[in-house]
Design a protein around this motif. Sequence first.
Motif, PDB file in Angstrom:
ATOM      1  N   HIS A  25       0.931  -1.250   0.103  1.00  0.00           N
ATOM      2  CA  HIS A  25       0.004   0.055  -0.028  1.00  0.00           C
ATOM      3  C   HIS A  25       0.767   1.298   0.155  1.00  0.00           C
ATOM      4  O   HIS A  25       0.581   2.477  -0.693  1.00  0.00           O
ATOM      5  N   VAL A  26       1.871   1.319   0.947  1.00  0.00           N
ATOM      6  CA  VAL A  26       2.740   2.481   0.910  1.00  0.00           C
ATOM      7  C   VAL A  26       3.467   2.663  -0.499  1.00  0.00           C
ATOM      8  O   VAL A  26       3.451   3.880  -0.876  1.00  0.00           O
ATOM      9  N   LEU A  27       3.987   1.590  -1.088  1.00  0.00           N
ATOM     10  CA  LEU A  27       4.777   1.726  -2.279  1.00  0.00           C
ATOM     11  C   LEU A  27       3.898   2.353  -3.473  1.00  0.00           C
ATOM     12  O   LEU A  27       3.867   3.394  -3.798  1.00  0.00           O
ATOM     13  N   ASP A  28       2.492   1.721  -3.519  1.00  0.00           N
ATOM     14  CA  ASP A  28       1.548   2.016  -4.327  1.00  0.00           C
ATOM     15  C   ASP A  28       1.314   3.777  -4.215  1.00  0.00           C
ATOM     16  O   ASP A  28       1.267   4.306  -5.201  1.00  0.00           O
ATOM     17  N   ARG A  29       0.929   4.152  -2.966  1.00  0.00           N
ATOM     18  CA  ARG A  29       0.813   5.258  -2.911  1.00  0.00           C
ATOM     19  C   ARG A  29       1.824   6.632  -2.985  1.00  0.00           C
ATOM     20  O   ARG A  29       1.913   7.719  -3.629  1.00  0.00           O
ATOM     21  N   LEU A  30       3.157   6.174  -2.641  1.00  0.00           N
ATOM     22  CA  LEU A  30       4.376   6.929  -2.902  1.00  0.00           C
ATOM     23  C   LEU A  30       4.687   6.931  -4.374  1.00  0.00           C
ATOM     24  O   LEU A  30       5.356   7.979  -4.902  1.00  0.00           O
ATOM     25  N   CYS A  31       4.287   6.033  -5.166  1.00  0.00           N
ATOM     26  CA  CYS A  31       4.589   6.045  -6.620  1.00  0.00           C
ATOM     27  C   CYS A  31       3.728   7.068  -7.334  1.00  0.00           C
ATOM     28  O   CYS A  31       4.173   7.511  -8.151  1.00  0.00           O
ATOM     29  N   GLU A  32       2.838   7.372  -6.634  1.00  0.00           N
ATOM     30  CA  GLU A  32       1.879   8.546  -7.154  1.00  0.00           C
ATOM     31  C   GLU A  32       2.387   9.942  -6.522  1.00  0.00           C
ATOM     32  O   GLU A  32       2.160  10.988  -7.401  1.00  0.00           O
ATOM     33  N   GLY A  33       3.298  10.069  -5.654  1.00  0.00           N
ATOM     34  CA  GLY A  33       3.888  11.394  -5.424  1.00  0.00           C
ATOM     35  C   GLY A  33       4.383  11.486  -3.734  1.00  0.00           C
ATOM     36  O   GLY A  33       3.892  10.520  -2.977  1.00  0.00           O
ATOM     37  N   PRO A  34       5.111  12.251  -3.359  1.00  0.00           N
ATOM     38  CA  PRO A  34       5.433  12.165  -1.939  1.00  0.00           C
ATOM     39  C   PRO A  34       4.312  12.459  -1.073  1.00  0.00           C
ATOM     40  O   PRO A  34       3.639  13.256  -1.339  1.00  0.00           O
ATOM     41  N   LEU A  35       4.517  11.897   0.201  1.00  0.00           N
ATOM     42  CA  LEU A  35       3.551  12.294   1.109  1.00  0.00           C
ATOM     43  C   LEU A  35       3.970  12.367   2.710  1.00  0.00           C
ATOM     44  O   LEU A  35       5.116  11.730   2.735  1.00  0.00           O
ATOM     45  N   GLU A  78       8.955  14.209   4.925  1.00  0.00           N
ATOM     46  CA  GLU A  78       8.072  13.808   3.726  1.00  0.00           C
ATOM     47  C   GLU A  78       8.725  12.737   3.413  1.00  0.00           C
ATOM     48  O   GLU A  78      10.061  12.225   3.426  1.00  0.00           O
ATOM     49  N   TYR A  79       7.800  11.529   2.956  1.00  0.00           N
ATOM     50  CA  TYR A  79       8.356  10.258   2.415  1.00  0.00           C
ATOM     51  C   TYR A  79       7.979  10.321   0.938  1.00  0.00           C
ATOM     52  O   TYR A  79       7.309  10.655   0.239  1.00  0.00           O
ATOM     53  N   ARG A  80       9.198   9.846   0.433  1.00  0.00           N
ATOM     54  CA  ARG A  80       9.405   9.697  -1.157  1.00  0.00           C
ATOM     55  C   ARG A  80       9.830   8.303  -1.852  1.00  0.00           C
ATOM     56  O   ARG A  80      10.621   7.643  -0.834  1.00  0.00           O
ATOM     57  N   ILE A  81       9.280   7.952  -2.714  1.00  0.00           N
ATOM     58  CA  ILE A  81       9.794   6.718  -3.521  1.00  0.00           C
ATOM     59  C   ILE A  81      11.197   7.225  -4.132  1.00  0.00           C
ATOM     60  O   ILE A  81      11.616   8.171  -4.501  1.00  0.00           O
ATOM     61  N   THR A  82      11.996   6.127  -3.763  1.00  0.00           N
ATOM     62  CA  THR A  82      13.473   6.218  -4.579  1.00  0.00           C
ATOM     63  C   THR A  82      13.460   5.546  -5.999  1.00  0.00           C
ATOM     64  O   THR A  82      12.358   4.903  -6.012  1.00  0.00           O
ATOM     65  N   PRO A  83      14.561   5.723  -6.670  1.00  0.00           N
ATOM     66  CA  PRO A  83      14.561   5.146  -7.937  1.00  0.00           C
ATOM     67  C   PRO A  83      14.405   3.697  -8.067  1.00  0.00           C
ATOM     68  O   PRO A  83      13.698   2.842  -8.696  1.00  0.00           O
ATOM     69  N   LEU A  84      14.944   3.007  -6.861  1.00  0.00           N
ATOM     70  CA  LEU A  84      14.868   1.643  -6.821  1.00  0.00           C
ATOM     71  C   LEU A  84      13.526   1.154  -6.452  1.00  0.00           C
ATOM     72  O   LEU A  84      13.022   0.413  -6.872  1.00  0.00           O
ATOM     73  N   GLY A  85      12.795   1.876  -5.508  1.00  0.00           N
ATOM     74  CA  GLY A  85      11.331   1.716  -5.329  1.00  0.00           C
ATOM     75  C   GLY A  85      10.677   1.919  -6.755  1.00  0.00           C
ATOM     76  O   GLY A  85       9.575   1.154  -6.772  1.00  0.00           O
ATOM     77  N   LYS A  86      10.876   2.994  -7.413  1.00  0.00           N
ATOM     78  CA  LYS A  86       9.888   3.372  -8.451  1.00  0.00           C
ATOM     79  C   LYS A  86      10.173   1.919  -9.559  1.00  0.00           C
ATOM     80  O   LYS A  86       9.195   1.868 -10.221  1.00  0.00           O
ATOM     81  N   THR A  87      11.191   1.322  -9.480  1.00  0.00           N
ATOM     82  CA  THR A  87      11.239   0.203 -10.259  1.00  0.00           C
ATOM     83  C   THR A  87      10.184  -0.771 -10.060  1.00  0.00           C
ATOM     84  O   THR A  87       9.878  -1.871 -10.773  1.00  0.00           O
ATOM     85  N   LEU A  88       9.552  -0.782  -8.900  1.00  0.00           N
ATOM     86  CA  LEU A  88       8.501  -1.759  -8.510  1.00  0.00           C
ATOM     87  C   LEU A  88       7.044  -1.245  -8.997  1.00  0.00           C
ATOM     88  O   LEU A  88       6.185  -2.070  -9.214  1.00  0.00           O
ATOM     89  N   GLN A  89       6.908  -0.292  -9.572  1.00  0.00           N
ATOM     90  CA  GLN A  89       5.592   0.536  -9.920  1.00  0.00           C
ATOM     91  C   GLN A  89       4.766  -0.276 -10.776  1.00  0.00           C
ATOM     92  O   GLN A  89       3.772  -0.834 -10.626  1.00  0.00           O
ATOM     93  N   ASP A  90       5.305  -0.702 -11.934  1.00  0.00           N
ATOM     94  CA  ASP A  90       4.747  -1.650 -12.970  1.00  0.00           C
ATOM     95  C   ASP A  90       4.446  -3.018 -12.258  1.00  0.00           C
ATOM     96  O   ASP A  90       3.418  -3.696 -12.492  1.00  0.00           O
ATOM     97  N   LEU A  91       5.257  -3.556 -11.538  1.00  0.00           N
ATOM     98  CA  LEU A  91       5.056  -4.905 -10.799  1.00  0.00           C
ATOM     99  C   LEU A  91       3.659  -4.681  -9.901  1.00  0.00           C
ATOM    100  O   LEU A  91       2.917  -5.595  -9.857  1.00  0.00           O
ATOM    101  N   ILE A  92       3.817  -3.486  -9.240  1.00  0.00           N
ATOM    102  CA  ILE A  92       2.681  -3.275  -8.200  1.00  0.00           C
ATOM    103  C   ILE A  92       1.537  -3.284  -8.894  1.00  0.00           C
ATOM    104  O   ILE A  92       0.288  -3.809  -8.583  1.00  0.00           O
ATOM    105  N   ASP A  93       1.453  -2.313 -10.100  1.00  0.00           N
ATOM    106  CA  ASP A  93       0.250  -2.047 -10.834  1.00  0.00           C
ATOM    107  C   ASP A  93      -0.326  -3.587 -11.492  1.00  0.00           C
ATOM    108  O   ASP A  93      -1.532  -3.679 -11.418  1.00  0.00           O
TER     109      ASP A  93
END
Length: 123
Positions: A25-35, A78-93
């Motif tokens: 859930h956290v990764l999915d939300r942070l892929c949309e932008g920092p919170l 603020e919490y932000r997705i890192t470039p490494l975390g961003k590589t998970l976005q397609d997999l999470i989707d």
Amino acid sequence: MTETPQVTGRHRELLDQVLDKWSLHVLDRLCEGPLRFNGLRRAIPVVTQKSLTAALRRLERNGMVERVVVSTRPVAVEYRITPLGKTLQDLIDALLLWTADNLPDVERARARFDDASAVAGGE
């Protein structure tokens, strides 16, 4: 063609930490932008403060999320997705889409299994 790697204890540990109940859930939300923390709590209303804190720490330790102190008054985090975390976005989707597409079939399979187990248990 790339050979599928052996799943070791280290792989399993990482998968458990990335795919656990709240991290996804956290990764999915942070892929949309920092919170900020409270923004994440509002975005995932069923998570407790303790569980969210633990998920954020695990994800930060694994390099998926970064904690950034914002120079405002008062100081905020603020919490932000890192470039490494961003590589998970397609997999999470893909996982979320698969779940939405296949949930009815899974629920039917569960019902069949439960019905068969009830009959077998009653004999």
